[in-house]
Design an enzyme around this catalytic site. Structure first.
Site, PDB file in Angstrom:
ATOM      1  N   HIS A 161      14.690   9.502   4.428  1.00  5.29           N
ATOM      2  CA  HIS A 161      15.859   8.536   4.531  1.00  5.29           C
ATOM      3  C   HIS A 161      15.559   7.267   5.125  1.00  5.29           C
ATOM      4  O   HIS A 161      16.302   6.670   5.638  1.00  5.29           O
ATOM      5  CB  HIS A 161      17.136   9.163   4.527  1.00  5.29           C
ATOM      6  CG  HIS A 161      17.628  10.265   3.794  1.00  5.29           C
ATOM      7  ND1 HIS A 161      17.925  10.280   2.679  1.00  5.29           N
ATOM      8  CD2 HIS A 161      17.292  11.540   4.293  1.00  5.29           C
ATOM      9  CE1 HIS A 161      18.147  11.795   2.393  1.00  5.29           C
ATOM     10  NE2 HIS A 161      17.558  12.612   3.217  1.00  5.29           N
ATOM     11  N   SER A 282       2.521 -18.949   8.772  1.00  2.00           N
ATOM     12  CA  SER A 282       3.600 -19.881   8.280  1.00  2.00           C
ATOM     13  C   SER A 282       3.273 -21.359   8.387  1.00  2.00           C
ATOM     14  O   SER A 282       3.035 -21.485   9.481  1.00  2.00           O
ATOM     15  CB  SER A 282       4.898 -19.267   8.700  1.00  2.00           C
ATOM     16  OG  SER A 282       5.946 -20.312   8.219  1.00  2.00           O
ATOM     17  N   LYS A 288       4.614 -16.843  13.213  1.00  2.00           N
ATOM     18  CA  LYS A 288       4.513 -15.968  12.230  1.00  2.00           C
ATOM     19  C   LYS A 288       3.194 -15.680  11.738  1.00  2.00           C
ATOM     20  O   LYS A 288       2.169 -16.370  11.846  1.00  2.00           O
ATOM     21  CB  LYS A 288       5.225 -16.646  10.708  1.00  2.00           C
ATOM     22  CG  LYS A 288       6.677 -16.653  10.857  1.00  2.00           C
ATOM     23  CD  LYS A 288       7.482 -15.516  10.886  1.00  2.00           C
ATOM     24  CE  LYS A 288       7.300 -14.371   9.635  1.00  2.00           C
ATOM     25  NZ  LYS A 288       7.910 -15.151   8.418  1.00  2.00           N
ATOM     26  N   GLU A 295       1.491  -7.018   0.911  1.00  2.05           N
ATOM     27  CA  GLU A 295       2.649  -7.742   0.248  1.00  2.05           C
ATOM     28  C   GLU A 295       2.318  -8.047  -1.169  1.00  2.05           C
ATOM     29  O   GLU A 295       2.816  -7.691  -2.233  1.00  2.05           O
ATOM     30  CB  GLU A 295       3.156  -9.066   0.736  1.00  2.05           C
ATOM     31  CG  GLU A 295       3.987  -8.742   2.221  1.00  2.05           C
ATOM     32  CD  GLU A 295       4.223 -10.106   2.679  1.00  2.05           C
ATOM     33  OE1 GLU A 295       5.634 -10.401   2.573  1.00  2.05           O
ATOM     34  OE2 GLU A 295       3.590 -10.609   3.399  1.00  2.05           O
TER      35      GLU A 295
END
Ligand code: ARG
Length: 464
Positions: A161, A282, A288, A295
């Protein structure tokens, strides 16, 4: 690409040229030209077989084989003029052959149809690509196994979980990924068995009146045997669907691994460093570093799943035998092949470069009372029924939350306030190391088991 509108391949029956838009609309040459090697390979085998059964002379056969080889080299050098009017890879190559060698070129299509030809080409093409993908999966697996051996003692929290559950070793986690890929590898090779059967000789749908030797063609092309039924052979695309299903599972597994990498590279987890070459920055936020590769792999899983549904839907309403619908099989299939190749390659390159942050993993495993089950098991071994042990440990966890202390950080005296069954040997199980070492059976997370499992996994790959 030339767009002349007469079609010499079936001009005989037609009283007007194909509408220019219809020619473009029905053409597949833009995307099926990637099978040119397999188309030529199939034609060479067909010509050799036709000669062996007396349909072609040896001179005709030799002219055809030489002509086709020349065309292959022309295409490889980018010197071949593809024509939309000639619709597809098959007719483009056949027309070029006739132009090159004359009469013998016109005989190549004897006892053959584009229906069995295209089915053969796709099988040859997919077979080659599966072999490549399987090799890449092996490379990825080898990377995982190597890293797993290196990290067999590294302790991290295991989750259920996404809540801290029990400590596991990072090596154990990596070998879980390896198991998924092992199944993927086996699935691809199993699917290859059903791909490796020859449609050629089925002709348009009913077989042919020529005395073809389909076993010979099968052998020349490395197929296990000819397809049993001509109607089925020209219309079956199960093999492409099966491949796409196996590919969807490959991507599903890589997507799950990606999700974990994305979590682990976040500042909140900070379990691994992904080298800069696999990340981008970024344009607005200077701090970043984004895990783009995982991804994208996660994102590309969507299109591969979509391709599987496209093919299933393409086939569901088709009566026997060949229908033009089947031309729509190629783009989803090719896209799946390209996508899987890209994603497996990205992972195979990335895994050996992963830099685990062992201290952070260990620190995280010390939060969330990961060894609570171990304490309960300890009390059971000392004679307490499991339910009562569960209750005792629940209370000690509550105390730990209040005092901001992991169970392993409490003193013996503190622990003994929860149960007088507890003695100094409790620390053997309460520590992270004690906890993982205790799960010392096949499939368990103990470092020795992880090393043994890695060894077995390595052996599996060696036999390929
Ligand atoms: N380009 C076609 C395909 O991809 C080849 C077979 C065409 N056969 C036919 N009878 N129109 O399926």
């Amino acid at each position: 690409m030339s767009q002349d509108s007469t079609n010499q391949q079936w001009g005989g029956r037609f009283s007007e040229a194909t509408d220019a838009f219809v020619a473009r609309f029905t053409a597949s040459v833009d995307f099926d030209q990637r099978m040119f090697r397999q188309d030529i390979q199939g034609s060479v085998a067909h010509a050799k077989m036709l000669c062996a059964v007396g349909v072609l002379t040896t001179t005709e056969r030799d002219d055809i084989v030489r002509g086709l080889e020349e065309i292959r080299m022309q295409i490889e050098r980018g010197q071949f003029q593809w024509s939309v009017a000639l619709e597809d890879v098959h007719m483009n190559i056949e027309a070029a052959l006739t132009e090159k060698i004359g009469l013998a070129g016109k005989k190549l299509h004897t006892g053959r149809s584009r229906n069995d030809q295209v089915a053969t080409d796709i099988r040859l093409y997919l077979r080659d690509e599966i072999d490549f993908i399987a090799t890449e999966i092996s490379r990825l697996q080898t990377g995982l196994i190597t890293l797993a051996e290196q990290e067999s003692e590294t302790i991290m929290p295991g989750f259920t979980h996404l809540q801290t559950a029990q400590p596991v070793t990072f090596g154990h986690h990596l070998l879980a990924w390896n198991e998924m890929l092992q199944r993927d590898y086996e699935r691809l090779l199993d699917c290859r068995k059903r791909i490796n059967i020859l449609p050629l000789g089925s002709a348009a749908l009913a077989g042919t009146t020529y005395p073809l030797d389909r076993h010979m063609t099968a052998e020349l092309l490395g197929f296990d045997r000819p397809c049993e039924n001509s109607l089925d052979a020209v219309s079956d695309r199960d093999f492409a669907i099966e491949f796409c299903a196996a590919a969807s599972l490959v991507l599903t597994h890589l997507s799950r691994a990606s999700e974990e990498l994305i979590l682990w590279t976040s500042a909140q987890f900070d379990f691994i460093n992904l080298p800069d070459r696999f990340c981008t920055g970024s344009s607005i936020m200077p701090q970043k570093k984004n895990p783009d590769v995982p991804e994208l792999v996660r994102g590309k899983t969507g299109r591969v799943n979509g391709n599987l549904i496209s093919l299933l839907t393409l086939m569901k309403g088709q009566p026997l035998a060949y229908n033009k619908d089947n031309q729509e099989d190629k783009e989803p299939l090719f896209d799946t092949i390209d996508t899987v190749k890209g994603c497996v390659r990205a992972f195979a390159d990335m895994v050996p470069a992963l830099q685990p942050k062992r201290d952070n993993m260990r620190r995280a495993a010390l939060q969330g009372f990961a060894t609570a089950t171990d304490l309960a098991d300890y009390l059971v071994r000392k004679g307490l029924p499991f339910r009562d042990a569960h209750e005792v440990v629940g209370k000690s966890v509550a105390a730990g939350i209040a005092s901001n202390k992991d169970l392993s950080e409490m003193s013996l005296a503190e622990l003994q306030t929860f149960s007088d069954l507890i003695s100094s040997d409790v620390f053997d199980v309460l520590t992270l190391e004690g906890s993982v070492q205790a799960r010392d059976h096949i499939g368990g997370t103990a470092p020795a088991q992880v090393r043994a499992a890695a060894q077995r996994a390595r052996e599996m790959i060696k036999t390929r």
